[in-house]
Design an enzyme around this catalytic site. Structure first.
Site, PDB file in Angstrom:
ATOM      1  CG  HIS A 136       6.815 -70.482 -47.071  1.00 14.55           C
ATOM      2  ND1 HIS A 136       5.708 -71.315 -47.092  1.00 14.55           N
ATOM      3  CD2 HIS A 136       7.834 -71.190 -47.631  1.00 14.55           C
ATOM      4  CE1 HIS A 136       6.047 -72.482 -47.642  1.00 14.55           C
ATOM      5  NE2 HIS A 136       7.332 -72.433 -47.959  1.00 14.55           N
ATOM      6  CG  ASP A 152       6.647 -56.065 -22.218  1.00 13.64           C
ATOM      7  OD1 ASP A 152       7.215 -57.143 -21.952  1.00 13.64           O
ATOM      8  OD2 ASP A 152       5.412 -55.964 -22.335  1.00 13.64           O
ATOM      9  CG  HIS A 153       6.752 -55.015 -17.720  1.00 16.35           C
ATOM     10  ND1 HIS A 153       6.272 -54.146 -18.681  1.00 16.35           N
ATOM     11  CD2 HIS A 153       5.670 -55.649 -17.213  1.00 16.35           C
ATOM     12  CE1 HIS A 153       4.955 -54.247 -18.733  1.00 16.35           C
ATOM     13  NE2 HIS A 153       4.564 -55.156 -17.855  1.00 16.35           N
ATOM     14  CB  CYS A 210       5.599 -58.245 -24.924  1.00 18.25           C
ATOM     15  SG  CYS A 210       4.418 -59.053 -26.028  1.00 18.25           S
ATOM     16  N   GLY A 211       5.219 -60.249 -22.850  1.00 19.56           N
ATOM     17  CA  GLY A 211       4.797 -61.413 -22.073  1.00 19.56           C
ATOM     18  C   GLY A 211       4.417 -62.595 -22.951  1.00 19.56           C
ATOM     19  CB  THR A 212       1.697 -63.179 -25.183  1.00 19.57           C
ATOM     20  OG1 THR A 212       1.502 -61.853 -25.724  1.00 19.57           O
ATOM     21  CG2 THR A 212       0.876 -63.339 -23.927  1.00 19.57           C
ATOM     22  N   GLY A 213       4.457 -62.157 -26.604  1.00 16.50           N
ATOM     23  CA  GLY A 213       4.951 -61.910 -27.965  1.00 16.50           C
ATOM     24  C   GLY A 213       3.854 -61.388 -28.874  1.00 16.50           C
ATOM     25  CB  ILE A 214       0.160 -61.583 -28.694  1.00 12.48           C
ATOM     26  CG1 ILE A 214       0.145 -63.113 -28.666  1.00 12.48           C
ATOM     27  CG2 ILE A 214      -1.012 -61.061 -29.521  1.00 12.48           C
ATOM     28  CD1 ILE A 214      -1.056 -63.716 -27.910  1.00 12.48           C
ATOM     29  N   GLY A 215       1.357 -58.821 -28.358  1.00 13.61           N
ATOM     30  CA  GLY A 215       1.170 -57.370 -28.463  1.00 13.61           C
ATOM     31  C   GLY A 215       2.309 -56.692 -29.198  1.00 13.61           C
ATOM     32  NE  ARG A 265       4.467 -71.666 -53.550  1.00 14.52           N
ATOM     33  CZ  ARG A 265       5.466 -72.512 -53.262  1.00 14.52           C
ATOM     34  NH1 ARG A 265       6.531 -72.559 -54.042  1.00 14.52           N
ATOM     35  NH2 ARG A 265       5.388 -73.315 -52.211  1.00 14.52           N
ATOM     36  CG  HIS A 266       7.196 -68.338 -50.821  1.00  9.55           C
ATOM     37  ND1 HIS A 266       5.970 -68.752 -50.349  1.00  9.55           N
ATOM     38  CD2 HIS A 266       7.884 -69.464 -51.160  1.00  9.55           C
ATOM     39  CE1 HIS A 266       5.918 -70.079 -50.360  1.00  9.55           C
ATOM     40  NE2 HIS A 266       7.072 -70.531 -50.854  1.00  9.55           N
TER      41      HIS A 266
END
Ligand code: RB5
Length: 146
Positions: A98, A8-9, A65-70, A132-133
């Site tokens: 993992h 995004d911007h 994005c700004g944080t990568g979170i959204g 296991r992963h």
């Protein structure tokens, strides 16, 4: 490798930095992100990039994005997508070893302690450990079908 990237911007400059680095190292980048500061909604960019990835032919994808979170939250709503918000070389390596992440997310407004290109390179050099992963990753993937 063949990589789809979208932003995004809030992450135009970091997207350009990562895309240039990838191309200068011989990788192919398909850029579905924006290249201006005009506002766009990060869920729309996540969906575009994930839909492109799911067509096949890509090694992995990058979302910013700004944080990568959204944008990582949006991507992880889609079946078949495992997007890891990585911050350093440790989380980059673990995301692959993992979690078998097929997308990684960065924040254009985040201050990283190491260059984001090094974080990306660590992710690209890591290999999924399986075993296991695989069981755990399989359980994640089944959640999208509940
Ligand atoms: C856009 O201002 C910002 O909210 C977005 O880039 C992202 O940080 C959201 O998680």
């Amino acid at each position: 490798m063949r990589v789809v990237i979208a932003n995004d911007h809030g992450a135009v400059a970091l997207k350009r930095e990562l895309a240039s680095w990838l191309e200068s190292h011989g990788h192919t980048v398909v850029n579905l992100g924006v290249d201006t500061e005009d506002r766009v909604d990060y869920p729309d960019k996540a969906v575009e990039a994930c839909a492109e990835f799911l067509k096949g032919g890509y090694d992995f994808g990058i979302l910013l994005c700004g944080t990568g979170i959204g944008i990582s939250m949006a991507a992880n709503k889609l079946a078949g997508i495992r997007c890891a918000l990585i911050h350093d070389e440790y989380t980059a390596r673990m995301a692959r070893e993992h979690n078998d992440a097929n997308f990684v997310a960065f924040g254009g407004r985040v201050t990283y302690a190491v260059p984001p290109t090094s974080i990306l390179e660590t992710f690209m050099n890591a290999k999924f450990e399986g075993g296991r992963h695989s069981v755990r990753v399989g359980k994640i993937d089944k959640l999208a079908r509940i």
